[in-house]
Motif scaffolding. Sequence first.
Motif, PDB file in Angstrom:
ATOM      1  N   ALA A  20       0.794  -1.217  -0.159  1.00  0.00           N
ATOM      2  CA  ALA A  20       0.221  -0.170   0.006  1.00  0.00           C
ATOM      3  C   ALA A  20       1.045   1.246  -0.119  1.00  0.00           C
ATOM      4  CB  ALA A  20      -1.075  -0.140   1.189  1.00  0.00           C
ATOM      5  N   ILE A  21       2.042   1.270   0.788  1.00  0.00           N
ATOM      6  CA  ILE A  21       2.677   2.456   0.906  1.00  0.00           C
ATOM      7  C   ILE A  21       3.439   2.602  -0.531  1.00  0.00           C
ATOM      8  CG2 ILE A  21       5.003   3.201   1.960  1.00  0.00           C
ATOM      9  CD1 ILE A  21       4.205   1.960   4.542  1.00  0.00           C
ATOM     10  N   ARG A  22       4.314   1.350  -1.170  1.00  0.00           N
ATOM     11  CA  ARG A  22       4.659   1.516  -2.597  1.00  0.00           C
ATOM     12  C   ARG A  22       3.668   2.325  -3.407  1.00  0.00           C
ATOM     13  NH1 ARG A  22       6.820  -3.330  -1.117  1.00  0.00           N
ATOM     14  NH2 ARG A  22       5.518  -4.471  -2.807  1.00  0.00           N
ATOM     15  N   ASP A  23       2.432   1.723  -3.310  1.00  0.00           N
ATOM     16  CA  ASP A  23       1.316   2.357  -4.415  1.00  0.00           C
ATOM     17  C   ASP A  23       1.180   3.749  -4.204  1.00  0.00           C
ATOM     18  OD1 ASP A  23      -0.774   1.796  -6.240  1.00  0.00           O
ATOM     19  OD2 ASP A  23      -2.015   2.362  -4.709  1.00  0.00           O
ATOM     20  N   LEU A  24       1.122   4.234  -3.002  1.00  0.00           N
ATOM     21  CA  LEU A  24       1.108   5.608  -2.706  1.00  0.00           C
ATOM     22  C   LEU A  24       1.836   6.346  -3.167  1.00  0.00           C
ATOM     23  CD1 LEU A  24      -1.037   5.254   0.734  1.00  0.00           C
ATOM     24  CD2 LEU A  24      -1.934   6.003  -1.648  1.00  0.00           C
ATOM     25  N   ILE A  25       3.255   5.785  -2.977  1.00  0.00           N
ATOM     26  CA  ILE A  25       4.326   6.739  -3.350  1.00  0.00           C
ATOM     27  C   ILE A  25       4.502   6.766  -4.858  1.00  0.00           C
ATOM     28  CG2 ILE A  25       7.011   6.627  -3.724  1.00  0.00           C
ATOM     29  CD1 ILE A  25       6.967   5.526  -0.901  1.00  0.00           C
ATOM     30  N   ALA A  26       4.094   5.606  -5.602  1.00  0.00           N
ATOM     31  CA  ALA A  26       4.054   5.696  -7.033  1.00  0.00           C
ATOM     32  C   ALA A  26       2.995   6.589  -7.463  1.00  0.00           C
ATOM     33  CB  ALA A  26       3.689   4.280  -7.499  1.00  0.00           C
ATOM     34  N   ARG A  27       1.914   6.631  -6.828  1.00  0.00           N
ATOM     35  CA  ARG A  27       0.876   7.636  -7.370  1.00  0.00           C
ATOM     36  C   ARG A  27       1.208   9.199  -6.937  1.00  0.00           C
ATOM     37  NH1 ARG A  27      -4.913   5.359  -6.872  1.00  0.00           N
ATOM     38  NH2 ARG A  27      -4.837   3.282  -6.894  1.00  0.00           N
ATOM     39  N   GLY A  28       2.034   9.411  -6.229  1.00  0.00           N
ATOM     40  CA  GLY A  28       2.581  10.924  -5.718  1.00  0.00           C
ATOM     41  C   GLY A  28       1.673  11.262  -4.599  1.00  0.00           C
ATOM     42  N   ARG A  29       1.291  10.288  -3.880  1.00  0.00           N
ATOM     43  CA  ARG A  29       0.470  10.570  -3.056  1.00  0.00           C
ATOM     44  C   ARG A  29       1.257  10.517  -1.300  1.00  0.00           C
ATOM     45  NH1 ARG A  29      -4.901  10.790  -4.201  1.00  0.00           N
ATOM     46  NH2 ARG A  29      -5.055  11.171  -6.698  1.00  0.00           N
ATOM     47  N   ASN A  31       5.148  11.363   0.027  1.00  0.00           N
ATOM     48  CA  ASN A  31       6.575  11.713  -0.414  1.00  0.00           C
ATOM     49  C   ASN A  31       7.684  11.100   0.804  1.00  0.00           C
ATOM     50  OD1 ASN A  31       5.848  13.443   1.649  1.00  0.00           O
ATOM     51  ND2 ASN A  31       6.632  15.377   0.407  1.00  0.00           N
ATOM     52  N   ALA A  32       7.317  10.478   1.658  1.00  0.00           N
ATOM     53  CA  ALA A  32       8.179   9.777   2.858  1.00  0.00           C
ATOM     54  C   ALA A  32       7.596   8.512   3.491  1.00  0.00           C
ATOM     55  CB  ALA A  32       8.483  10.820   3.982  1.00  0.00           C
ATOM     56  N   THR A  33       8.549   7.647   3.741  1.00  0.00           N
ATOM     57  CA  THR A  33       8.205   6.517   4.605  1.00  0.00           C
ATOM     58  C   THR A  33       9.239   6.013   5.362  1.00  0.00           C
ATOM     59  OG1 THR A  33       7.219   4.154   4.503  1.00  0.00           O
ATOM     60  CG2 THR A  33       8.820   4.716   3.006  1.00  0.00           C
ATOM     61  N   LEU A  49      11.199  -1.027  -2.216  1.00  0.00           N
ATOM     62  CA  LEU A  49      10.980   0.367  -1.816  1.00  0.00           C
ATOM     63  C   LEU A  49      12.218   1.139  -2.212  1.00  0.00           C
ATOM     64  CD1 LEU A  49       9.695   2.714  -0.058  1.00  0.00           C
ATOM     65  CD2 LEU A  49      10.893   2.024   1.927  1.00  0.00           C
ATOM     66  N   ALA A  50      13.321   0.612  -2.227  1.00  0.00           N
ATOM     67  CA  ALA A  50      14.668   1.441  -2.706  1.00  0.00           C
ATOM     68  C   ALA A  50      14.414   1.753  -4.055  1.00  0.00           C
ATOM     69  CB  ALA A  50      15.898   0.520  -2.418  1.00  0.00           C
ATOM     70  N   ALA A  51      14.264   0.881  -4.868  1.00  0.00           N
ATOM     71  CA  ALA A  51      14.206   1.266  -6.273  1.00  0.00           C
ATOM     72  C   ALA A  51      12.844   2.252  -6.599  1.00  0.00           C
ATOM     73  CB  ALA A  51      13.747  -0.095  -7.023  1.00  0.00           C
ATOM     74  N   LEU A  52      11.775   2.096  -6.018  1.00  0.00           N
ATOM     75  CA  LEU A  52      10.729   2.984  -6.114  1.00  0.00           C
ATOM     76  C   LEU A  52      11.084   4.389  -5.584  1.00  0.00           C
ATOM     77  CD1 LEU A  52       7.728   3.514  -7.141  1.00  0.00           C
ATOM     78  CD2 LEU A  52       6.909   2.731  -4.845  1.00  0.00           C
ATOM     79  N   ALA A  53      11.576   4.503  -4.323  1.00  0.00           N
ATOM     80  CA  ALA A  53      11.721   5.663  -3.829  1.00  0.00           C
ATOM     81  C   ALA A  53      12.842   6.660  -4.591  1.00  0.00           C
ATOM     82  CB  ALA A  53      12.315   5.430  -2.389  1.00  0.00           C
ATOM     83  N   GLY A  54      13.783   5.895  -5.101  1.00  0.00           N
ATOM     84  CA  GLY A  54      14.582   6.544  -5.824  1.00  0.00           C
ATOM     85  C   GLY A  54      14.056   7.040  -7.125  1.00  0.00           C
ATOM     86  N   GLU A  55      13.145   6.288  -7.873  1.00  0.00           N
ATOM     87  CA  GLU A  55      12.772   6.957  -9.104  1.00  0.00           C
ATOM     88  C   GLU A  55      11.780   8.272  -8.479  1.00  0.00           C
ATOM     89  OE1 GLU A  55      10.454   3.690 -10.601  1.00  0.00           O
ATOM     90  OE2 GLU A  55      12.192   2.403 -10.918  1.00  0.00           O
ATOM     91  N   ARG A  56      11.228   7.964  -7.622  1.00  0.00           N
ATOM     92  CA  ARG A  56       9.961   9.179  -7.157  1.00  0.00           C
ATOM     93  C   ARG A  56      10.410   9.912  -6.391  1.00  0.00           C
ATOM     94  NH1 ARG A  56       5.047   8.734 -10.238  1.00  0.00           N
ATOM     95  NH2 ARG A  56       4.954   6.924 -11.130  1.00  0.00           N
ATOM     96  N   PHE A 119      20.045  -0.298   2.045  1.00  0.00           N
ATOM     97  CA  PHE A 119      19.709   0.755   1.217  1.00  0.00           C
ATOM     98  C   PHE A 119      20.991   1.319   0.531  1.00  0.00           C
ATOM     99  CE2 PHE A 119      15.756   0.560   3.639  1.00  0.00           C
ATOM    100  CZ  PHE A 119      14.733   0.532   2.623  1.00  0.00           C
ATOM    101  N   GLY A 120      22.044   0.992   0.925  1.00  0.00           N
ATOM    102  CA  GLY A 120      23.284   1.359   0.359  1.00  0.00           C
ATOM    103  C   GLY A 120      23.805   2.847   0.913  1.00  0.00           C
ATOM    104  N   ARG A 121      22.936   3.445   1.691  1.00  0.00           N
ATOM    105  CA  ARG A 121      23.260   4.676   2.154  1.00  0.00           C
ATOM    106  C   ARG A 121      22.651   5.035   3.766  1.00  0.00           C
ATOM    107  NH1 ARG A 121      18.673   7.865   1.811  1.00  0.00           N
ATOM    108  NH2 ARG A 121      16.881   6.874   0.423  1.00  0.00           N
ATOM    109  N   ALA A 122      22.721   6.085   4.425  1.00  0.00           N
ATOM    110  CA  ALA A 122      22.318   6.472   5.395  1.00  0.00           C
ATOM    111  C   ALA A 122      20.728   6.964   5.271  1.00  0.00           C
ATOM    112  CB  ALA A 122      23.007   7.563   5.985  1.00  0.00           C
TER     113      ALA A 122
END
Length: 272
Positions: A20-29, A31-33, A49-56, A119-122
């Motif tokens: 559900a969280i990934r879906d809302l990020i993909a919709r632009g609804r 901007n953080a989790t 999540l790492a892939a999607l958050a990077g794109e969005r 996630f390869g980062r802080a």
Amino acid sequence: MRKIWLCADDYAIAPGVDAAIRDLIARGRLNATSVMVVAPSFRSEAPALAALAGERRAAIGLHVTLTRPFRPLTAFRPLSGGAFPPLAAMARLAFLRRLDEAALAREIEAQLAAFAGAFGRAPDFVDGHQHVHLFPQIRDEMLAAVKRAASAAWVRQCGSALPTRMLLRDFKTLALSVLSRGFRRRAAALGLKTNPAFAGVYDLDPDTDFAALFPRFLEGLPDGGLVMCHPGHVDAELKRLDPLTDLRETEYEYFAGNAFPRAVAAAGMALA
């Protein structure tokens, strides 16, 4: 136009919540989790999540978790049936300053390291499950650990932007605001940034009209303010780990629908 953060807590608590969280990020609804690295689903759910958050360009934070039913990553003590103590017990220990500070530091450092490993980062920011990061002892060790391992991250303070006369009607929001005063001072002394204001607290009554409630969270919220939320889909894993179930579906439906963007626009706001 004021830019705000809408942050979904509890990523990795269960696959249904995560989807559900990934879906809302993909919709632009969203901007953080913030992510629970001690949750059983963390390792399998982090890559998507790492892939999607990077794109969005969504921010990903660490949701420091120190309460039941989750188990520590280290030899943390005390335990309750092999897991962290319940929230009330952890609060009592923290306010009486009976927690082992070295054990606290090791556990929080391990959670920061687990996040970085996945996630390869802080993390972009750090907060706490059930607001434990505001408690005495825990706040000091968490802030010190963030300063060492993720000094560019901001840390969540939970002080409301509402006037005191309004806070007096809501004990939980008032208590979080009071605890956040000391938290902000300590963060500033370490040179760590905090969000300027916080909203999203409610009593989690199953009959809550969330569509009517959400616009109130935006009242008085300044630029950079943060609204906490808990959208999700209910599955067996969530039922096993957390009592907050059906309301997650309610929140998801609201954020996925048309009323949410209208409310944000009517408030003169947009997601950061």
